[in-house]
Design a protein around this motif. Structure first.
Motif, PDB file in Angstrom:
ATOM      1  N   GLY A 162      43.030  43.143  37.820  1.00  0.00           N
ATOM      2  CA  GLY A 162      43.713  41.963  38.329  1.00  0.00           C
ATOM      3  C   GLY A 162      43.549  41.815  39.834  1.00  0.00           C
ATOM      4  O   GLY A 162      43.321  40.707  40.337  1.00  0.00           O
ATOM      5  N   ARG A 163      43.641  42.924  40.558  1.00  0.00           N
ATOM      6  CA  ARG A 163      43.492  42.867  42.028  1.00  0.00           C
ATOM      7  C   ARG A 163      42.064  42.507  42.412  1.00  0.00           C
ATOM      8  O   ARG A 163      41.851  41.769  43.383  1.00  0.00           O
ATOM      9  N   ALA A 164      41.099  42.997  41.657  1.00  0.00           N
ATOM     10  CA  ALA A 164      39.704  42.638  41.932  1.00  0.00           C
ATOM     11  C   ALA A 164      39.479  41.146  41.693  1.00  0.00           C
ATOM     12  O   ALA A 164      38.797  40.471  42.482  1.00  0.00           O
ATOM     13  N   ARG A 165      40.053  40.629  40.630  1.00  0.00           N
ATOM     14  CA  ARG A 165      39.906  39.199  40.339  1.00  0.00           C
ATOM     15  C   ARG A 165      40.643  38.356  41.381  1.00  0.00           C
ATOM     16  O   ARG A 165      40.166  37.279  41.764  1.00  0.00           O
ATOM     17  N   LEU A 166      41.781  38.830  41.829  1.00  0.00           N
ATOM     18  CA  LEU A 166      42.529  38.130  42.861  1.00  0.00           C
ATOM     19  C   LEU A 166      41.716  38.059  44.156  1.00  0.00           C
ATOM     20  O   LEU A 166      41.629  37.006  44.801  1.00  0.00           O
ATOM     21  N   ALA A 167      41.106  39.175  44.542  1.00  0.00           N
ATOM     22  CA  ALA A 167      40.265  39.197  45.746  1.00  0.00           C
ATOM     23  C   ALA A 167      39.088  38.236  45.604  1.00  0.00           C
ATOM     24  O   ALA A 167      38.701  37.552  46.570  1.00  0.00           O
ATOM     25  N   HIS A 168      38.522  38.162  44.390  1.00  0.00           N
ATOM     26  CA  HIS A 168      37.395  37.245  44.156  1.00  0.00           C
ATOM     27  C   HIS A 168      37.835  35.793  44.304  1.00  0.00           C
ATOM     28  O   HIS A 168      37.099  34.965  44.866  1.00  0.00           O
ATOM     29  N   TRP A 193      53.824  41.485  39.314  1.00  0.00           N
ATOM     30  CA  TRP A 193      52.463  41.005  39.560  1.00  0.00           C
ATOM     31  C   TRP A 193      52.502  39.592  40.153  1.00  0.00           C
ATOM     32  O   TRP A 193      51.732  39.266  41.072  1.00  0.00           O
ATOM     33  N   HIS A 194      53.389  38.761  39.663  1.00  0.00           N
ATOM     34  CA  HIS A 194      53.545  37.417  40.206  1.00  0.00           C
ATOM     35  C   HIS A 194      53.859  37.484  41.707  1.00  0.00           C
ATOM     36  O   HIS A 194      53.263  36.760  42.521  1.00  0.00           O
ATOM     37  N   GLU A 195      54.781  38.333  42.077  1.00  0.00           N
ATOM     38  CA  GLU A 195      55.138  38.505  43.484  1.00  0.00           C
ATOM     39  C   GLU A 195      53.926  38.948  44.307  1.00  0.00           C
ATOM     40  O   GLU A 195      53.685  38.434  45.411  1.00  0.00           O
ATOM     41  N   GLU A 196      53.159  39.893  43.780  1.00  0.00           N
ATOM     42  CA  GLU A 196      51.994  40.390  44.510  1.00  0.00           C
ATOM     43  C   GLU A 196      50.941  39.298  44.693  1.00  0.00           C
ATOM     44  O   GLU A 196      50.338  39.173  45.777  1.00  0.00           O
ATOM     45  N   VAL A 197      50.728  38.505  43.657  1.00  0.00           N
ATOM     46  CA  VAL A 197      49.741  37.424  43.733  1.00  0.00           C
ATOM     47  C   VAL A 197      50.123  36.422  44.822  1.00  0.00           C
ATOM     48  O   VAL A 197      49.310  36.061  45.681  1.00  0.00           O
ATOM     49  N   HIS A 222      48.272  35.676  35.414  1.00  0.00           N
ATOM     50  CA  HIS A 222      48.044  36.532  34.239  1.00  0.00           C
ATOM     51  C   HIS A 222      46.579  36.933  34.108  1.00  0.00           C
ATOM     52  O   HIS A 222      46.146  37.419  33.066  1.00  0.00           O
ATOM     53  N   ASP A 223      45.810  36.731  35.148  1.00  0.00           N
ATOM     54  CA  ASP A 223      44.383  37.056  35.086  1.00  0.00           C
ATOM     55  C   ASP A 223      44.173  38.508  35.509  1.00  0.00           C
ATOM     56  O   ASP A 223      43.706  38.800  36.596  1.00  0.00           O
ATOM     57  N   THR A 224      44.512  39.412  34.585  1.00  0.00           N
ATOM     58  CA  THR A 224      44.461  40.848  34.887  1.00  0.00           C
ATOM     59  C   THR A 224      43.509  41.611  33.971  1.00  0.00           C
ATOM     60  O   THR A 224      43.501  42.839  33.979  1.00  0.00           O
ATOM     61  N   GLY A 225      42.743  40.879  33.149  1.00  0.00           N
ATOM     62  CA  GLY A 225      41.820  41.536  32.235  1.00  0.00           C
ATOM     63  C   GLY A 225      42.279  41.581  30.798  1.00  0.00           C
ATOM     64  O   GLY A 225      41.587  42.141  29.946  1.00  0.00           O
TER      65      GLY A 225
END
Length: 389
Positions: A141-147, A176-180, A338-341
Motif C-alpha cells: 500500500g505504501r509503495a502504491r501511495l508513493a507511486h 491506513w486512511h489517516e496515513e494516506v 483501500h489500494d493495499t494489494g
C-alpha cells in the motif's frame, strides 16, 4: 474500537442533517445494506459488527469537535446546539442473516439515522479486511501511495490538478486512511484540496469537502410535490437552506438527461457547479459544458467535480480534457484508501423508503440503480423519461 469520533464520517452527512433538521424534521426513512461483490460472505463479522455499532452509539461530540463544526460558515447555531445533545441509537439498526448473506437495515427518523451510513460502512470494510487478510502488511500500500504521488508530480501542471479524499466508507482501515491523507497533505499539498472526512479535516488542517448525496434527492420523492418535479424541489430546498453555500448539484439521481431537463438557467446561475458520480465522465463533461453555454453561463465560472470510481491516471485524463474550459476537480475514494494489494468489498447503504413510500435512484450506470419496488421504479422511469435498460 474502529470509530472513535462522530466526526469520522463525510461532511455531507452533517450538511444534509442540518437541512433535515430545518426542512424535514419529521421524516421517517429506511436504509438497506448491500454487498455488490460476488462471493463475499460477511456473516463471520456479525458479532464484531454488532459490538462496534453499540460502541458507535456511545459516542458524543465533545466541545472541541463542536467548535470545529461551528467554524464552518454554513453550520447554524441551532444545529450545533442540537448536535451537543445528539447520539446515535442502536435500536434503529437491525442486523440479521438471509441465507448466506448478512443483512442490515436502518429504520427510524431521518434526523436520528442519517449519521449511521458512513461509519457503519467503514466498520464493515475494516472488519472484512481483518477477517479476510489478518496478517496483511501495508508495504504494498505504501509503495502504491508513493507511486500515486509521483504520478501527480509528473503532470505538466501539477498544482492545477486538485482532488479530495472521498474514501471513508470503503477504506482498508482507519489507521491506513489517516496515513494516506497525512502523506498526501505533506507531499502534494497543492493538489490535495481537502477530504470528505470531518475528523481528518480537523486533524490535518484540511478543508472538509462535500455538499449533498443521492439520499437527499431521493427522499424528496416522498416529501415534495408530484414526482416529476421532485428533483427541482430538492434543489430549491437546498438553496433555501444554504443561500449560496455548498452549491454543487448532484447530477445522476435520475440520469443526466433528467438532470439537464431540470437544471435550467435559474439553477445554472444559482449553483456553483455539478458532480458526476456515474456514467461516462467525458460524455458528462461535454454535456455539462454545452448545457452551460446553452443557458448563457460561462463554463469557466463553474466547477465540474468527478467522483465515480476514479484513480489518479483516470482523473488526470479527465482533467487534461476539460481543464482549459472549466474548473475541474475530483473526489477519489476506494483507490486511495483501500489500494493495499487486496480486493475491497463493494459495499453500500442506500435509502430505500421515506415516510413509508419506496424511493429509488436511477443513476447513469445500471449497476448503481437502487430499488426495492419494481412497479414504483417503472413509475419513476416514466416520470423522468428514463427508459429501462
Amino acid at each position: 474500537m474502529i470509530i472513535q469520533s462522530l466526526l469520522d464520517t463525510d461532511i455531507y452527512k452533517y450538511s444534509m442533517m442540518q437541512a433535515v433538521l430545518h426542512q424535514f424534521p419529521g421524516a421517517e426513512v429506511e436504509y438497506q445494506f448491500k454487498c455488490r461483490s460476488e462471493g463475499i460472505d460477511l456473516r463471520a463479522i456479525r458479532q464484531d459488527l454488532e459490538r462496534e455499532i453499540e460502541h458507535l452509539c456511545t459516542l458524543r461530540l465533545d466541545p472541541e469537535e463542536l467548535n470545529f463544526l461551528s467554524s464552518l460558515r454554513y453550520m447554524k447555531t441551532d444545529f450545533i446546539e442540537f448536535l451537543r445533545l445528539f447520539h446515535l441509537q442502536s435500536r434503529f439498526v437491525d442486523i440479521d442473516e438471509d441465507g448466506e448473506q448478512l443483512t442490515l437495515k436502518i429504520r427510524g427518523p431521518w434526523l436520528h439515522t442519517i449519521l449511521f451510513e458512513v461509519p457503519v460502512l467503514a466498520i464493515i470494510s475494516e472488519l472484512y479486511s481483518r477477517h479476510a487478510w489478518p496478517d496483511h502488511q501495508l508495504d504494498e500500500g505504501r509503495a502504491r501511495l508513493a507511486h500515486k504521488i509521483e504520478q501527480v508530480k509528473a503532470l505538466d501542471r501539477p498544482d492545477e490538478f486538485v482532488f479530495a479524499d472521498f474514501g471513508t466508507r470503503r477504506r482498508f482501515s482507519r489507521r491506513w486512511h489517516e496515513e494516506v491523507v497525512e502523506t498526501f497533505a505533506r507531499e502534494i499539498p497543492g493538489s490535495l484540496r481537502g477530504t470528505s472526512n470531518v475528523m481528518l479535516a480537523k486533524e490535518f488542517g484540511l478543508v472538509p469537502i462535500g455538499t449533498m448525496a443521492h439520499e437527499f434527492i431521493q427522499a424528496c420523492q416522498a416529501l415534495g410535490p408530484r414526482l416529476a418535479e421532485t428533483q427541482r424541489f430538492a434543489f430549491e430546498v437546498w438553496a433555501r437552506e444554504y443561500r449560496g453555500d455548498l452549491g454543487i448539484a448532484l447530477s445522476d439521481t435520475y440520469s443526466l438527461k433528467a438532470f439537464l431537463r431540470d437544471f435550467d438557467m435559474y439553477f445554472c446561475k444559482l449553483f456553483d457547479g455539478a458532480r458526476q458520480d456515474s456514467g461516462d465522465p467525458f460524455e458528462w463533461g461535454e454535456a455539462m459544458i454545452e448545457h452551460y453555454h446553452a443557458n448563457r453561463v460561462d463554463p469557466a465560472s463553474r466547477n465540474l467535480i468527478f467522483s465515480d470510481s476514479l484513480s489518479i491516471p483516470k482523473a488526470a485524463e479527465i482533467w487534461q480534457r476539460f481543464r482549459d474550459r472549466t474548473n475541474v476537480s475530483f473526489g477519489i475514494g476506494t483507490n486511495l484508501t483501500h489500494d493495499t494489494g487486496v480486493q475491497p468489498a463493494n459495499i453500500v447503504i442506500k435509502m430505500t423508503e421515506c415516510n413509508g413510500q419506496p424511493v429509488v435512484k436511477l443513476s447513469d450506470s445500471p449497476g448503481k440503480v437502487v430499488s426495492t419496488d419494481q412497479h414504483y421504479l417503472a413509475w419513476v422511469r416514466q416520470a423522468f423519461d428514463v427508459p429501462a435498460e
